[in-house]
Design a protein around this motif. Structure first.
Motif, short mmCIF file in Angstrom:
data_model
loop_
_atom_site.label_atom_id
_atom_site.label_comp_id
_atom_site.label_asym_id
_atom_site.label_seq_id
_atom_site.Cartn_x
_atom_site.Cartn_y
_atom_site.Cartn_z
N MET A 23 -2.42 4.90 8.86
CA MET A 23 -3.24 5.39 7.53
C MET A 23 -2.60 6.27 6.89
O MET A 23 -3.26 6.84 5.64
CB MET A 23 -4.56 5.98 8.47
N VAL B 47 -6.23 -5.35 5.46
CA VAL B 47 -6.89 -3.87 5.59
C VAL B 47 -8.14 -4.02 6.25
O VAL B 47 -8.95 -5.43 6.19
CB VAL B 47 -7.18 -3.33 4.07
N ARG C 95 -2.94 9.75 11.65
CA ARG C 95 -3.81 8.61 12.22
C ARG C 95 -3.10 7.26 12.01
O ARG C 95 -2.38 6.90 11.08
CB ARG C 95 -5.11 8.77 11.57
N ARG D 214 3.84 -1.19 7.05
CA ARG D 214 2.75 -0.31 7.21
C ARG D 214 2.02 -0.76 8.26
O ARG D 214 1.57 0.11 9.09
CB ARG D 214 1.70 -0.57 5.99
N LEU E 245 -5.25 -5.66 14.36
CA LEU E 245 -4.53 -5.06 13.18
C LEU E 245 -4.27 -3.52 13.75
O LEU E 245 -5.13 -2.77 14.08
CB LEU E 245 -5.58 -4.87 11.86
N GLU F 286 1.33 7.53 -7.73
CA GLU F 286 2.04 8.57 -8.22
C GLU F 286 3.35 8.03 -9.23
O GLU F 286 4.11 7.46 -8.34
CB GLU F 286 2.57 9.57 -7.17
N LEU G 56 -4.74 3.40 12.77
CA LEU G 56 -5.98 2.65 12.84
C LEU G 56 -5.71 1.29 13.57
O LEU G 56 -4.81 0.32 13.29
CB LEU G 56 -6.67 2.22 11.36
N ARG H 13 9.33 4.07 4.87
CA ARG H 13 7.95 3.40 5.43
C ARG H 13 7.95 2.08 4.66
O ARG H 13 7.69 1.07 5.48
CB ARG H 13 6.63 4.07 5.02
N ILE I 221 1.18 7.20 4.07
CA ILE I 221 1.94 6.36 3.43
C ILE I 221 3.34 6.80 3.47
O ILE I 221 4.15 6.30 2.66
CB ILE I 221 1.42 6.26 1.79
N ILE J 117 0.79 -1.34 0.05
CA ILE J 117 -0.08 0.10 -0.10
C ILE J 117 0.90 1.21 -0.01
O ILE J 117 1.74 1.42 1.03
CB ILE J 117 -0.93 0.15 1.08
N ASN J 118 0.61 2.03 -1.10
CA ASN J 118 1.40 3.15 -1.03
C ASN J 118 0.73 4.28 -1.85
O ASN J 118 -0.51 4.07 -2.09
CB ASN J 118 2.91 3.06 -1.29
N ASP J 119 1.47 5.31 -2.50
CA ASP J 119 0.82 6.24 -3.47
C ASP J 119 0.55 6.07 -4.70
O ASP J 119 1.57 5.32 -5.49
CB ASP J 119 1.50 7.66 -3.11
N HIS K 106 -11.17 0.38 4.97
CA HIS K 106 -10.88 1.72 5.77
C HIS K 106 -9.62 2.09 5.90
O HIS K 106 -8.66 1.93 6.22
CB HIS K 106 -11.22 0.98 7.36
N PHE K 107 -9.79 3.19 4.97
CA PHE K 107 -8.37 3.87 4.09
C PHE K 107 -8.12 5.14 4.68
O PHE K 107 -8.99 5.84 4.70
CB PHE K 107 -8.19 3.63 2.79
N GLY K 108 -6.80 5.48 4.84
CA GLY K 108 -6.46 7.08 5.01
C GLY K 108 -6.64 7.39 3.37
O GLY K 108 -6.81 6.82 2.51
N ALA K 109 -6.61 8.72 3.54
CA ALA K 109 -6.81 9.71 2.31
C ALA K 109 -6.03 9.23 1.09
O ALA K 109 -6.63 9.30 -0.24
CB ALA K 109 -6.35 10.97 2.26
N TRP K 110 -4.73 8.58 1.25
CA TRP K 110 -3.94 8.38 0.01
C TRP K 110 -3.50 6.94 -0.10
O TRP K 110 -2.78 6.55 -1.03
CB TRP K 110 -2.71 9.28 -0.10
N GLU K 111 -4.00 6.03 0.65
CA GLU K 111 -3.73 4.59 0.71
C GLU K 111 -4.38 4.25 -0.35
O GLU K 111 -5.49 4.08 -0.84
CB GLU K 111 -4.30 3.79 1.82
#
Lengths: 139, 139, 139
Positions: B44, A104, B131, B100, B40, A56, B133, B95, B46, A52-54, A112-117
């Motif tokens: 949250m 996850v 954050r 993660r 877990l 980009e 989780l 990271r 990256i 899991i990362n960005d 249930h993810f953060g904004a960029w995951e």
């Protein structure tokens, strides 16, 4: 308790690449009909990763350059593993850096993810069909 | 099956640091009232990690020096990701080394740990609120 | 929901080595009598790993050489952690590369694996008794 199992197939046309599989996994969560639980996503091959990362493209180029520096593909002779006739010694090392799996949380029926995951399949020995496993348990 | 969900907030005052969140996670396990299950704990974001290791300040200095060597912050121009205007290309790499997430067993209502296992939040691009989780399922 | 807990003990005769524990974990799955679920396997020590990769002796030699390059054992003085009187600073670093744990799906009463996936206990500070935890939940 409910459970859900699905194998996803991928065929990456280059030796190393990363593809965003977040939508595939979200579809699995919908199909599972599980509201609260855990979702395991893992490579079923030992020369590939799920991480899991960005999402980009510059970062992905950085990762490829960095992994190539930490575990170069050539010369093949630097890996005893390649004495078996394989040429993927480096791929087994790159996969250890990027990891085999992610777990996850599922909350209210969604990842249930953060904004960029974003979830990626990371291929280090591609140009053939390979599998990712999605296993969900919960209620 | 029971489930429990909590987001913990942290604001680390430096770019890179590690803080022990074992007590926060233990409190979640108490609140969850789950005797047998899986817990877990994941970043949250990256550019941050959750990992389990030793709460020893010398080791943490070693980790910071090592991560800086494996994925230096400067010069910023070494990361294509920084062409987006970010200056955290290194953090996305650090990271991946530290991971993660962790999954911890819950046995008899407690985190099932070896003698020295402690859970850390690892920050690689701090100085803002971020954050973690905690998701627990079991019975 | 059913759960199962087992601690496995290992005593590796060298400082660093990898041993295949797939059969031990499969036996746990049989004992658990769980058909669908998740199986967590983790090192209970912070200088050891559990990871999934290939059971090929050349690859294991490659991993040892690579880990020794990324985090050398000697000189001991390069790790502040060793100022505590320990000599295992390197082991805490090697473990972060190889990981603490794996989570494996259980489907139809068996570990749901790809063709070459094998579970290893990775020791980086051996020559004493150490534990691995197997925790299974499901139905």
């Amino acid at each position: 308790m409910k459970s859900y199992t699905k194998e996803l197939w991928f065929n990456i046309s280059s030796r190393m690449d990363f593809i965003n599989i977040s939508h595939d996994v979200e579809r699995c969560v919908q199909e599972a009909g599980i509201q609260e639980g855990l979702c395991l996503v893992n490579a079923m091959h030992i020369t590939a990763s799920v991480f899991i990362n960005d999402d980009e493209s510059g970062l992905h180029r950085d990762y490829k350059r960095w992994l190539e520096k930490l575990a170069p593909h050539a010369p093949l002779s630097q890996y005893d593993h390649n004495l078996t006739g394989e040429d993927n010694g480096d791929a087994h090392h790159k996969r250890q850096i990027m990891g085999r799996e992610v777990v996850v949380a599922i909350t209210k029926g969604r990842l249930h993810f953060g904004a960029w995951e974003q979830i990626f399949y990371g291929e280090f020995d591609g140009r053939r069909k390979k599998r990712v496993l999605v296993k969900i348990i919960g209620e």
